[in-house]
Design a protein around this motif. Structure first.
Motif, PDB file in Angstrom:
ATOM      1  N   LEU A 135      36.103  20.833  45.299  1.00  0.00           N
ATOM      2  CA  LEU A 135      34.703  21.021  45.698  1.00  0.00           C
ATOM      3  C   LEU A 135      34.143  19.781  46.397  1.00  0.00           C
ATOM      4  O   LEU A 135      33.177  19.877  47.158  1.00  0.00           O
ATOM      5  N   ALA A 136      34.766  18.638  46.158  1.00  0.00           N
ATOM      6  CA  ALA A 136      34.333  17.420  46.856  1.00  0.00           C
ATOM      7  C   ALA A 136      34.487  17.581  48.364  1.00  0.00           C
ATOM      8  O   ALA A 136      33.812  16.904  49.145  1.00  0.00           O
ATOM      9  N   GLU A 137      35.381  18.507  48.774  1.00  0.00           N
ATOM     10  CA  GLU A 137      35.627  18.685  50.214  1.00  0.00           C
ATOM     11  C   GLU A 137      35.037  19.982  50.748  1.00  0.00           C
ATOM     12  O   GLU A 137      35.363  20.391  51.856  1.00  0.00           O
ATOM     13  N   GLY A 138      34.219  20.661  49.942  1.00  0.00           N
ATOM     14  CA  GLY A 138      33.582  21.882  50.432  1.00  0.00           C
ATOM     15  C   GLY A 138      33.776  23.045  49.476  1.00  0.00           C
ATOM     16  O   GLY A 138      34.361  22.889  48.401  1.00  0.00           O
ATOM     17  N   ALA A 139      33.274  24.223  49.905  1.00  0.00           N
ATOM     18  CA  ALA A 139      33.302  25.406  49.051  1.00  0.00           C
ATOM     19  C   ALA A 139      34.744  25.845  48.769  1.00  0.00           C
ATOM     20  O   ALA A 139      35.643  25.627  49.586  1.00  0.00           O
ATOM     21  N   VAL A 140      34.956  26.458  47.597  1.00  0.00           N
ATOM     22  CA  VAL A 140      36.270  27.013  47.259  1.00  0.00           C
ATOM     23  C   VAL A 140      36.097  28.477  46.863  1.00  0.00           C
ATOM     24  O   VAL A 140      35.009  28.907  46.483  1.00  0.00           O
ATOM     25  N   THR A 141      37.180  29.235  46.992  1.00  0.00           N
ATOM     26  CA  THR A 141      37.198  30.617  46.526  1.00  0.00           C
ATOM     27  C   THR A 141      38.038  30.683  45.263  1.00  0.00           C
ATOM     28  O   THR A 141      39.159  30.182  45.233  1.00  0.00           O
ATOM     29  N   LEU A 142      37.461  31.291  44.227  1.00  0.00           N
ATOM     30  CA  LEU A 142      38.174  31.501  42.968  1.00  0.00           C
ATOM     31  C   LEU A 142      38.425  32.996  42.832  1.00  0.00           C
ATOM     32  O   LEU A 142      37.511  33.802  43.043  1.00  0.00           O
ATOM     33  N   GLU A 143      39.670  33.375  42.519  1.00  0.00           N
ATOM     34  CA  GLU A 143      40.011  34.795  42.398  1.00  0.00           C
ATOM     35  C   GLU A 143      40.936  35.022  41.220  1.00  0.00           C
ATOM     36  O   GLU A 143      41.652  34.117  40.805  1.00  0.00           O
ATOM     37  N   TYR A 144      40.975  36.276  40.754  1.00  0.00           N
ATOM     38  CA  TYR A 144      42.030  36.678  39.830  1.00  0.00           C
ATOM     39  C   TYR A 144      43.370  36.564  40.553  1.00  0.00           C
ATOM     40  O   TYR A 144      43.483  36.983  41.707  1.00  0.00           O
ATOM     41  N   ASP A 145      44.384  36.020  39.878  1.00  0.00           N
ATOM     42  CA  ASP A 145      45.750  36.111  40.401  1.00  0.00           C
ATOM     43  C   ASP A 145      46.284  37.462  39.939  1.00  0.00           C
ATOM     44  O   ASP A 145      46.497  37.685  38.749  1.00  0.00           O
ATOM     45  N   LEU A 146      46.469  38.362  40.903  1.00  0.00           N
ATOM     46  CA  LEU A 146      46.763  39.755  40.540  1.00  0.00           C
ATOM     47  C   LEU A 146      48.248  40.070  40.513  1.00  0.00           C
ATOM     48  O   LEU A 146      48.633  41.226  40.340  1.00  0.00           O
ATOM     49  N   ARG A 147      49.097  39.056  40.653  1.00  0.00           N
ATOM     50  CA  ARG A 147      50.522  39.328  40.471  1.00  0.00           C
ATOM     51  C   ARG A 147      50.741  39.762  39.019  1.00  0.00           C
ATOM     52  O   ARG A 147      50.042  39.294  38.106  1.00  0.00           O
ATOM     53  N   ALA A 148      51.704  40.668  38.822  1.00  0.00           N
ATOM     54  CA  ALA A 148      51.806  41.353  37.524  1.00  0.00           C
ATOM     55  C   ALA A 148      51.956  40.380  36.360  1.00  0.00           C
ATOM     56  O   ALA A 148      51.358  40.580  35.304  1.00  0.00           O
ATOM     57  N   HIS A 149      52.740  39.304  36.549  1.00  0.00           N
ATOM     58  CA  HIS A 149      52.968  38.414  35.411  1.00  0.00           C
ATOM     59  C   HIS A 149      51.751  37.551  35.111  1.00  0.00           C
ATOM     60  O   HIS A 149      51.736  36.824  34.125  1.00  0.00           O
ATOM     61  N   CYS A 150      50.729  37.636  35.943  1.00  0.00           N
ATOM     62  CA  CYS A 150      49.514  36.841  35.739  1.00  0.00           C
ATOM     63  C   CYS A 150      48.340  37.694  35.287  1.00  0.00           C
ATOM     64  O   CYS A 150      47.231  37.184  35.143  1.00  0.00           O
ATOM     65  N   SER A 151      48.543  39.009  35.113  1.00  0.00           N
ATOM     66  CA  SER A 151      47.410  39.899  34.898  1.00  0.00           C
ATOM     67  C   SER A 151      47.705  40.950  33.827  1.00  0.00           C
ATOM     68  O   SER A 151      48.334  41.972  34.105  1.00  0.00           O
ATOM     69  N   PRO A 152      47.249  40.708  32.579  1.00  0.00           N
ATOM     70  CA  PRO A 152      47.485  41.687  31.507  1.00  0.00           C
ATOM     71  C   PRO A 152      46.902  43.066  31.812  1.00  0.00           C
ATOM     72  O   PRO A 152      47.494  44.080  31.441  1.00  0.00           O
ATOM     73  N   GLU A 153      45.770  43.111  32.499  1.00  0.00           N
ATOM     74  CA  GLU A 153      45.191  44.422  32.834  1.00  0.00           C
ATOM     75  C   GLU A 153      46.141  45.199  33.738  1.00  0.00           C
ATOM     76  O   GLU A 153      46.346  46.400  33.582  1.00  0.00           O
ATOM     77  N   ARG A 154      46.705  44.499  34.713  1.00  0.00           N
ATOM     78  CA  ARG A 154      47.626  45.155  35.638  1.00  0.00           C
ATOM     79  C   ARG A 154      48.897  45.594  34.911  1.00  0.00           C
ATOM     80  O   ARG A 154      49.451  46.664  35.189  1.00  0.00           O
ATOM     81  N   GLN A 155      49.360  44.778  33.971  1.00  0.00           N
ATOM     82  CA  GLN A 155      50.551  45.147  33.198  1.00  0.00           C
ATOM     83  C   GLN A 155      50.330  46.476  32.487  1.00  0.00           C
ATOM     84  O   GLN A 155      51.230  47.314  32.408  1.00  0.00           O
ATOM     85  N   GLN A 156      49.115  46.673  31.979  1.00  0.00           N
ATOM     86  CA  GLN A 156      48.811  47.917  31.274  1.00  0.00           C
ATOM     87  C   GLN A 156      48.893  49.114  32.226  1.00  0.00           C
ATOM     88  O   GLN A 156      49.402  50.177  31.860  1.00  0.00           O
TER      89      GLN A 156
END
Ligand SMILES: [Zn+2]
Ligand SMILES: [Zn+2]
Length: 263
Positions: free
Chosen positions: A163-184
């Motif tokens: 953020l010291a260098e400007g705006a950032v985008t934060l998102e869910y990592d939706l790859r299957a091993h990173c997302s329990p909802e997607r695993q379901q």
């Protein structure tokens, strides 16, 4: 046990194991092909096939690369939910049998909490991070920079630095091993695949004889005219064109849905 090859990079094998063990199938991961070449969620490569084409391509590759008769490929997508509410996660699982010459594609979908945020100050994370479901990992983007598979604590550190260098985008990592909802949702798709594989065409006996084509024209309870309400579902065999209609047990539509009684 029938050996079945599954082309996957993101640890999805355990999500299919239980559902397909009921068929006497043992699922083995096939690696050696970069499935991200077919397009990836993190946005590094654009997609050039539909989700169904992608799943079929991966299933065929799984069989070819492993030498197994049966291959499975998976493909997930995320789109705006109904009425623009939430995010709809759809998971496809395609299974091909090279020796017998058939393919069956299963589907499951569910609303999920996936979101993304434009951040201009780290304080915004104080309200965002507590909403992240347990086990869900995050990714942070800024221009060409990308950090994936971050825990909320790691995402916080990353955002604070960038953020010291400007705006950032934060998102869910939706790859299957990173997302329990997607695993379901993938587990649900595996259940659907097992059910479709068990439905054989009465004429040619190939699997995937599954009622999914809506039949309009449920008659109105008052006047008997056909309405736009579905009266059932039709199964169509992709191989021999045999068709069978599965009609809903409640034989009449509410007159509120009738163009004659409630124009
Ligand atoms: Zn058939
Ligand atoms: Zn009517």
């Amino acid at each position: 046990m029938q050996q079945v090859a599954f082309l996957t990079q993101h640890g999805k094998v355990p999500l299919l194991t239980e559902a397909l063990a009921a068929l006497g199938w043992q699922i083995q991961a096939v690696s050696g092909f970069d499935t991200d070449l077919l397009g990836s969620f993190a946005g590094e490569r654009p997609r050039f096939m539909t989700a169904a084409e992608c799943a079929l391509r991966k299933a065929t590759l799984a069989a070819e690369l492993s030498g197994s008769a049966i291959g499975i490929g998976s493909e997930g997508s995320f789109n705006a939910g109904p009425y623009g509410l939430g995010t709809l996660n759809q998971e496809l699982l395609c299974c091909v049998n090279i020796d017998e010459g058939w393919a069956v594609t299963a589907v499951a979908q569910q609303l999920c909490s996936a979101r993304s945020w434009q951040l201009t100050e780290a304080a915004m994370l104080q309200t965002i991070l507590p909403t992240i479901p347990d086990g869900q990992l995050l990714l942070v983007k800024q221009g060409a920079r990308l950090e994936k598979a971050l825990t909320p604590a790691q995402a916080l550190l990353c955002c604070e630095q960038w953020l010291a260098e400007g705006a950032v985008t934060l998102e869910y990592d939706l790859r299957a091993h990173c997302s329990p909802e997607r695993q379901q949702v993938i587990r649900l798709a595996a259940d659907n695949l097992r059910q479709r594989l068990q439905q054989l065409c009465p004429r040619c006996h190939k699997p995937g004889f599954w009622p999914e084509l809506p039949l309009a024209g449920l008659p109105c309870a008052d006047c008997g005219l056909p309405t736009s309400q579905p009266r059932g579902l039709r199964a169509c065999c992709r191989y021999c064109d045999y068709q069978q209609d599965f009609l809903h047990s409640s034989g009449f539509a509410d007159p509120a849905n009738c163009p004659q009684c409630n124009p």
